[in-house]
Each structure stands twice: as C-alpha cells, then as structure tokens.
Design an enzyme around this catalytic site. Structure first.
Site, PDB file in Angstrom:
ATOM      1  N   ASP A 227       0.880  -1.158   0.000  1.00  0.00           N
ATOM      2  CA  ASP A 227       0.000   0.000   0.000  1.00  0.00           C
ATOM      3  C   ASP A 227       0.924   1.217   0.000  1.00  0.00           C
ATOM      4  OD1 ASP A 227      -2.053   1.768   0.014  1.00  0.00           O
ATOM      5  OD2 ASP A 227      -3.159   0.838   1.652  1.00  0.00           O
TER       6      ASP A 227
HETATM    7  C1  BGC Z   1      -4.959   3.385  -0.067  1.00  0.00           C
HETATM    8  C2  BGC Z   1      -4.972   2.420  -1.244  1.00  0.00           C
HETATM    9  C3  BGC Z   1      -4.684   3.168  -2.515  1.00  0.00           C
HETATM   10  C4  BGC Z   1      -3.345   3.895  -2.374  1.00  0.00           C
HETATM   11  C5  BGC Z   1      -2.974   4.697  -3.606  1.00  0.00           C
HETATM   12  C6  BGC Z   1      -3.688   4.224  -0.034  1.00  0.00           C
HETATM   13  O1  BGC Z   1      -3.776   5.224   0.932  1.00  0.00           O
HETATM   14  O2  BGC Z   1      -5.100   2.670   1.134  1.00  0.00           O
HETATM   15  O3  BGC Z   1      -6.217   1.774  -1.349  1.00  0.00           O
HETATM   16  O4  BGC Z   1      -4.684   2.295  -3.617  1.00  0.00           O
HETATM   17  O5  BGC Z   1      -3.427   4.800  -1.284  1.00  0.00           O
HETATM   18  O6  BGC Z   1      -3.790   5.798  -3.751  1.00  0.00           O
END
Ligand code: BGC
Length: 842
Positions: A227
C-alpha cells in the site's frame, strides 16, 4: 494483453540486469509508475486507483472518469455477470488513460458498520465478497488490465491503520478474512497489495502471510505491491514476500537495498524472485510494446474509446452510461414497501415533491483514494424530473439549510480573475513571488499542482460571488506556510506542520483552517490562498467556503408544505463527504444532523412518502416504520438520478439485496469497535461477524443480510438436496419457487449451511451459494444452486488444513439470513479420498 513468459525467458531477462538495475525496478519511479529498464526492453508500468472509476495518474478535476456505483452497491446486485461487465468498463477506462494496473478490488470485510471504507468493500460475508471480487477481477483482466486484490489482510477499519495490530486467530483468518483473497488468486488476479496494518504482531508489508498461504499454498505468481508508503523499513520487508515498494522514488529500498544485498544482508536470490514476479506482470501487461487493442464481447472497446475502429465513441459512451444506469437499479435495495407504494405509475401521477439536500447534492462516491472526477452527473431531482417531463409537476425543497461545512469553490460560484471564465486561477511563484506558471482550473481543491522547477509557492486566486448576505466561513487547507486574503486583506496566516503519517490526511484531505467573513450576496470578492511548497508538506491546497447558517425551521416548513401539496413525497437523505471517507472511521451510525427529523416531518405530512438513502454504509433509521417505502441507493455513481427514476417508476425492478446486516440501533451491532487499545484491535468475536453474529446471539437486526424486496412476491415451495454427498465434494441443490405477484420479477435465491461448530456452540448458518431466477406471474422457477466442495469444510488449527467432518448438515434456502423457509438435511459421508489440502482445491 501481452504474453506469459516462460521461466527460461524470465531467466534470460534477469541475466541482462545487474543488481543495481534489479533493485531500481523494485521501487516506484514516481507516485504511480515503476521505472522503465531499457536493458530488458521494459517500459514503465502505470498504476491507478480505484474501485469506482479510474482516476488516472493525475489528481485533476479536468481529467474525468466514468463513475460506477460504489463497490458495496455492486455487491448488492448479487449478480456476477453484471459485475464482470463493470470490470470490462473499468478496463476500457484504464486503457483510455494508459493504466496497466488498476488498484481494485478492495476485499476487506464489513466487520464493523463504523468502518470508514465500508463503501469501498463489498460485504460482511467472505463468499459474497470473494465471488463479487473474482467477477470484477475477471472482467478487468479480460480487458487487458491487471487487477489488484487489496488490502492483504485484515485492514477492515481505518483508525490508526498504519500501525494497528489486528489480533485474529488462525481459523478466523482462514475462513473469513483470507477467504476473499484466496478466491481472487483463484480468479487469476495479477497483483496483490499488502496492507498498512499488522496482523498478530507482524506488519503486513513484511509479514509471513505473503509467503504462506499467498504464494506457496495458493500459488500466486504476481508481485505483491505495498500500500502507498507501507514499506517503512529495509531488511524485514526486503527479506519478506513484499515485491514492490510504492510510491517512489524515495523508499527505504531505494535508499538502502542495493548496499544491503552487496553486504550479504539480503540474498540476491530474494531480489531475483521479486524481479521475476514484476517481469511476469510486465509481460502479461504487454510492457514491452505499445498497448495492443483488446476485444471484449466481439468489440474493441479500447479502439472505440480512442475512436479508431469499431463503434463510434458516442455509441460506446452511450453503452457505458447505459451499463452504469443499469447497475444503479441492480444494486438499489428496496428495504420496505408498505401497501406496494412502489413502483409509482408515472401515467397517473400529477405531482411529486422531491425533498432533501441530497436530491440535488447527491453523493455519488466515497472519499479518499477511490475518488474520481465525473464528466457528467444525473441528480435524483434531474432523474425524476426527466422521467415525469410533461406529465407531472415536480417541486423541490431542500428541507434543511445549506450545509455549514466548507465546500471547495467551484465553477458555480467563482470566476478566474484573469480570464473571467468560471473557475479559479492557479499560479506557481518563485521565492521572490514572480510567476513561473499559471493555469485555469475548475475547482478550489488542487491536489497536485503542476511540477515546475523553482516553484516556491502555490496560489489559488478566485473571484467569489456569495449567493447571500451574511457571515460566511472561508476555509483553506494544506500543510506548511499558509495564508488567505479577502479583497487584499490577509485574514489568516500561519505554518501548519504535518501531524500524521497517513497519506490520505497528508496528501488528499488535509484539515480546514477557518475564518469568518461578512460578505454581501451577489457582490464578487477576490480570495487568494497561498501555500509554501516544501519537502514533507503534502501536495494539496484547498480554497473553500460555507454559507451563513440558514433558518432550519423555515426550510423544514417549506418542505412539509411541499410534501402536503403533492401526491407523493420523495425524500433523499444521506452521508456527507465528512461522514464517509478513507483515512478515518465513522463515529456514529446516525444520519448527519437534522435528516432524521426531516424524514419524520415529511412522512407525517404525506402518507405516500418514499425515503431514498444515499449512504455508503449502514445508518440507523429510527423512523423506518413511519415511511411507507424505503430505498437504499448507496453511493450510486454518476447515473444516480437516472437509475433511481427507473426504480421509482417501475422501468426497472430494484435488484439489490443487502450484502451486510443493518442494525436498528448502534448498540445492537454485535461488532462495533474499531479503536485499538494500546495499539491492538482484537477480533475477539472470531468468525462471527455480520449475520452470523446476529444468528448466534438470537438477536434481530433492522434488516438482515440478503434482504431486499422486488416488485413481485415469491413462494418458496420445495427444495431437493442430495441425501448424501462425499465430504469435500461439490453438489447441487434445487429449489422450486413460484412468482405469486402481479409482475415479472427476479429473485435472489440464497443457500445457507449449518453444521457442527468447532467450539461446540449451536450450528450457525453461513452462506454457501446463491443464484437468481426470473419468472412471470403465477409461474414456477427452479433455482439450481451449486455448492463448492469446500463449503462444509473448517480450518483445522490442529492439522493446519481444511477438514470436512462427516456427519449431517442442514441446508437452508430463502431470501435472507433471517428468512429461510426451506430446509433439508444432507449426510456428508466420509470422503472417498482424504480432503485435499486447500492448495489443491482452488
Ligand atoms: C490506499 C490504497 C490506494 C493507495 C494509492 C492508499 O492510501 O489505502 O487503497 O490504492 O493509497 O492511492
């Protein structure tokens, strides 16, 4: 789609790279892209959010996207074919925007109704989540775009999500939280995203679950991407099954991994395995060539979207909007319909009062990384008005004063002081205040300003025209040095250091700083916000405003009068951007202030009141017995109003069935807490979440998992189950239903299984299959539900594998977890062979 590479081909590519080149591939080159590697003929791979639409690599309101109903609404359709089609649409959008990997679906569960990303997950049930996710993955990947199963695993709430340590027992993990990811791997998902949180003390971006079960038992062959920002340390993450650190270019791996390998702290073979997985993905995504055209259902959507070949762009747009509209009706849940108030007959209707702030200010999607910018939007008021054009009088009353929460300025209330067009002027200034760059933008929320060398300050400048006199709230957001001036006078200035590590709070949703300013309605005033750019101050700058508090009594009085004067009242109420968004959990299940009272007042004024709920997750409905009809529209995407009108006026049946149980009162919810104590969040309820917790406790919710009415009625007449099945073998159940109503309809037939509980407690039914039947009034339909061989298996914590105990199990069939009129017993005979280990099952 590109090609699968053989092990030997990957080996040859690896030989062309030295350790520096290999390690470089393992951290993003920027926020959304990996590095290209000319030595291996590899171009960069582009990633993008998110489940309800494809934002692309720019966070820019001019870069619009089609907006689907939010994932919970898709799951509510219980229709994998439709979800597969939605995946195809997402793939076409991704290809239009040059995206190779879509960061969807979100496979975490609705453990607590307070979970802030409830709207982005599918269900409280692992089977429905896994089935819906698998259908979406297949749809996305059939369109040549890689899907990402996220967030692996137990990221079911937002509070302290970067650090929370979820304590969950082995059986619960396998049977509940890992199960949807296992289904995703079974569906061939190309990428898995590791979550921010810890599970049983180990941070997921370095946790053992990445190896076992994900890679070695389930056979996942793609890369595990972190993530965003979840790789926060060097050696433990590098030695684990974590393969790619996003975003970049800065990351602990970029800084230290090469040296760690050279010093022997991380074996070269571990790095090779990570690169191998990335190359496999790149090959599949065609990252050695220009993206090829992909045919879906005999038509090249990608080509058509580009206008080169196949049907015209307009045809494709119409088809896509048609699908989005269909999806709204398919996911809308009719919770209550006393005296068959719905559907309304448009031929007989003469007047409708459309009430509620959400009738015009509809919330089409949840907040956070999933957010995209719609090119068009049909509000409930517009949808209803269009459906009744020329036949009925439609009046609108908001019923509540305008919200006093700040809203980013937009084209409706501002002009660019330079060109005069609706919108704002954004400038980048150097350290001396000289202009380096200027552009016209459509919104006062600038998440990523242009990258201009030497830029020192970002400025948003707007001529704001208040629509009423009074004391307005002006608000600015962003980290670092910030100032706001009104008509040339500085009214706010300060430096605001970042107070969180959470990327959503830092980059997407920084908090507002507010000032009050007396303004004159209709008189333009120049607002200027300036923010100093610097390392670690995030990217967003926001200029927002909120009107003076209005007169609640007068607004409600107008709404009540409109309801009384109309044949039917439709009240649309729901969540706000503040109440449902990534990065924080909700603190209440109540609708935002004033809405419960508004519904009560309108329902009291007109007995023919339909309430439409525009929320992503569950809310309490203290007035639910007072309104005759209650429709749950979720966050319905851009075709919100068109799909809603289809349902209200009977052009489409509400297809939705609840994917999650709704409690009558907050304290009734069996699992509520999302706040860790001492950094720990115990999943003490074990596998009993959602309807399984309610059934076990013998408690009754407001609306059960699976509940949802159509426009006809059904009798469940009989069920046929095999008298005996081999333990671990798949089987089929047939149920006979009769349409007892006056309309053709579709019924979602649900099958549950109850067997001995490993803890010796009473058997608790769990969903093991579902299907839908359609028939005409008076006609019978036979529902054939296929049950997977694993349905009766439990995870043995003694043997660490799936085991199906021989013995009797009860099968229950019906229309919700709380309404299961058919039941029969099947004997599971000892299997001809031992239940195979789970790796052999999927
Ligand atoms: C989120 C993800 C997301 C990523 C990129 C993170 O803060 O938890 O779901 O894909 O950011 O935007």
């Amino acid at each position: 789609m590109g090609a699968e590479l053989t092990g030997a081909e990957i080996g040859r590519l690896l030989e062309k790279l030295d350790i520096r080149q290999k390690v470089r591939l393992l951290t993003g080159a920027d926020t959304w892209r990996t590095y290209a590697e000319p030595a291996a003929g590899l171009r960069a791979l582009t990633f993008s959010d998110g489940p309800a639409g494809v934002r692309g690599t720019a966070w820019d309101e001019r870069d619009t996207a089609l907006v689907l109903p939010s994932p919970t609404a898709l799951a509510a359709s219980w229709d994998e074919e439709l979800v597969h089609e939605a995946g195809g649409l997402l793939a076409a959008e991704a290809r239009r925007k040059g995206v190779d990997v879509l960061l969807a679906p979100t496979l975490n569960l609705h453990r607590s109704p307070l979970g802030g990303r409830h709207f982005e997950c599918f269900s409280e049930d692992p089977l429905l989540t896994g089935g819906t996710g698998a259908a979406l993955i297949r749809g996305i990947q059939a369109g040549g775009v890689a899907a990402t199963a996220k967030h692996f695993v137990a990221n079911d709430a937002e509070t302290d999500r970067l650090t929370v340590d979820v304590r969950v027992d082995e059986r619960t993990l396998r049977e509940v939280y890992l199960a949807p990811f296992e289904a995703a791997v079974g569906a061939g998902v190309r990428v898995v995203m590791s979550a921010y949180n810890r599970v049983n003390g180990r941070t997921m971006s370095a946790g053992p679950l990445l190896e076992r079960p994900l890679k070695d038992e389930w056979g996942f062959e793609g890369p595990v991407v972190s993530d965003w920002g979840a790789v926060r340390s060097l050696l433990d993450t590098a030695r684990s099954g974590q393969d790619l650190a996003m975003p970049g270019p800065a990351s602990p791996w970029a800084d230290g991994l090469c040296a760690a390998v050279e010093a022997g702290a991380v074996p070269v073979e571990v790095i090779d395995e990570k690169v191998r997985r990335l190359l496999r993905l790149a090959a599949w995504a065609g990252a050695w060539e220009d993206p090829p055209e992909v045919a879906i259902g005999g038509t090249s959507w990608a080509a058509a979207a580009k206008g080169t070949d196949g049907p015209s762009g307009t045809d494709v747009r119409q088809r896509e909007r048609g699908l989005l509209r269909r999806a709204v009706a398919a996911g809308t849940v009719l919770l209550r319909n006393e005296g068959s108030l719905l559907p309304l007959d448009p031929a007989r209707l003469r007047s409708v009062a459309v009430i509620g702030p959400h009738a015009t200010d509809v919330r089409i999607q949840g907040g956070g990384s999933a957010e995209v910018f719609p090119a068009s939007l049909v509000t409930p008021l517009e949808g209803i008005t269009a459906a009744l054009a020329g036949t009925a009088r439609v009046v609108h009353a908001p019923g509540l004063p305008s919200s006093t929460l700040p809203r980013p300025l937009d084209r409706a209330d501002t002009r660019d002081p330079r060109g005069g067009e609706p919108g704002v002027l954004v400038r980048l200034l150097d350290a001396a205040g000289a202009e380096l760059h200027a552009e016209h933008r459509l919104s006062g929320r600038i998440v990523e300003p242009a990258e201009v060398p030497g830029a020192h300050t970002v400025e948003i400048r707007a001529l704001f025209r208040p629509d009423r006199d009074g004391t307005w709230t002006l608000a600015v957001a962003g980290w670092g040095p910030l100032s706001l001036s009104v008509a040339g006078r500085t009214v706010l200035t300060g430096t605001f250091p970042v107070d969180s590590d959470d990327p959503t709070r830092v980059h997407v949703d920084p908090p507002y700083r507010r000032v009050r300013a007396p303004l004159t309605g209709g008189r333009e005033v120049e607002l200027v916000v300036r923010r100093g750019l610097g390392a670690g101050t995030g990217v967003a700058t926001v200029l927002a405003a909120a009107p003076p508090p209005g007169d609640a009594v007068a607004e409600r009085g107008r709404a009540v009068a409109a309801a009384r004067d109309a044949e039917v009242a439709v009240v649309v109420v729901g969540a706000t951007r503040e109440s449902e968004s990534e990065g924080r959990d909700r603190d209440t299940l109540a609708l935002p202030e004033g809405q419960d009272a508004l519904v009560r007042a309108v329902a009291g004024a007109n007995p023919r009141t339909v309430v439409v709920l525009n929320t992503g997750g569950p809310v309490t409905l203290p007035w639910r017995h007072e309104a005759r009809a209650l429709l749950l529209a979720w966050f319905p995407g851009q075709e919100a109003g068109a799909g809603l009108a289809d349902v209200l006026f009977g052009r489409a049946e509400p297809g939705g069935r609840l994917p999650t149980t709704w409690a009558a009162a907050e304290d009734d919810a069996p699992v509520l807490r999302t706040r860790p104590e001492g950094g720990v969040l115990p999943y003490a309820e074990g596998p009993f979440i959602g309807y399984r917790a309610w059934l076990r406790a013998g408690a009754v919710p407001a609306y059960w998992f699976g509940h949802g009415l159509g426009y006809t009625t059904w009798a469940y007449e009989s069920m046929e189950v095999p008298a005996e099945v081999g333990a671990g073998e798949p089987f089929e159940v047939r149920a006979v239903l009769r349409n007892t109503g006056a309309r053709r309809g579709r019924e979602v037939v649900q099958l549950y299984l109850a067997g001995p509980e490993p803890d010796g407690g009473p058997p608790v039914p769990r969903l093991v299959g579902h299907t839908a039947v359609t028939s005409y009034p008076g006609e019978r339909a036979v529902a054939v539900v296929r049950v997977d061989g694993r349905a009766a298996a439990r995870w043995s914590t003694r043997e660490h594998r799936w085991v199906t105990e021989p013995g009797e199990v009860t099968l229950l069939c019906g229309r919700s977890a709380g309404d299961l009129p058919l039941r029969a017993v099947t004997a599971l005979s000892p299997a001809a062979r031992e239940t195979p280990p789970e790796s052999a099952l999927h």
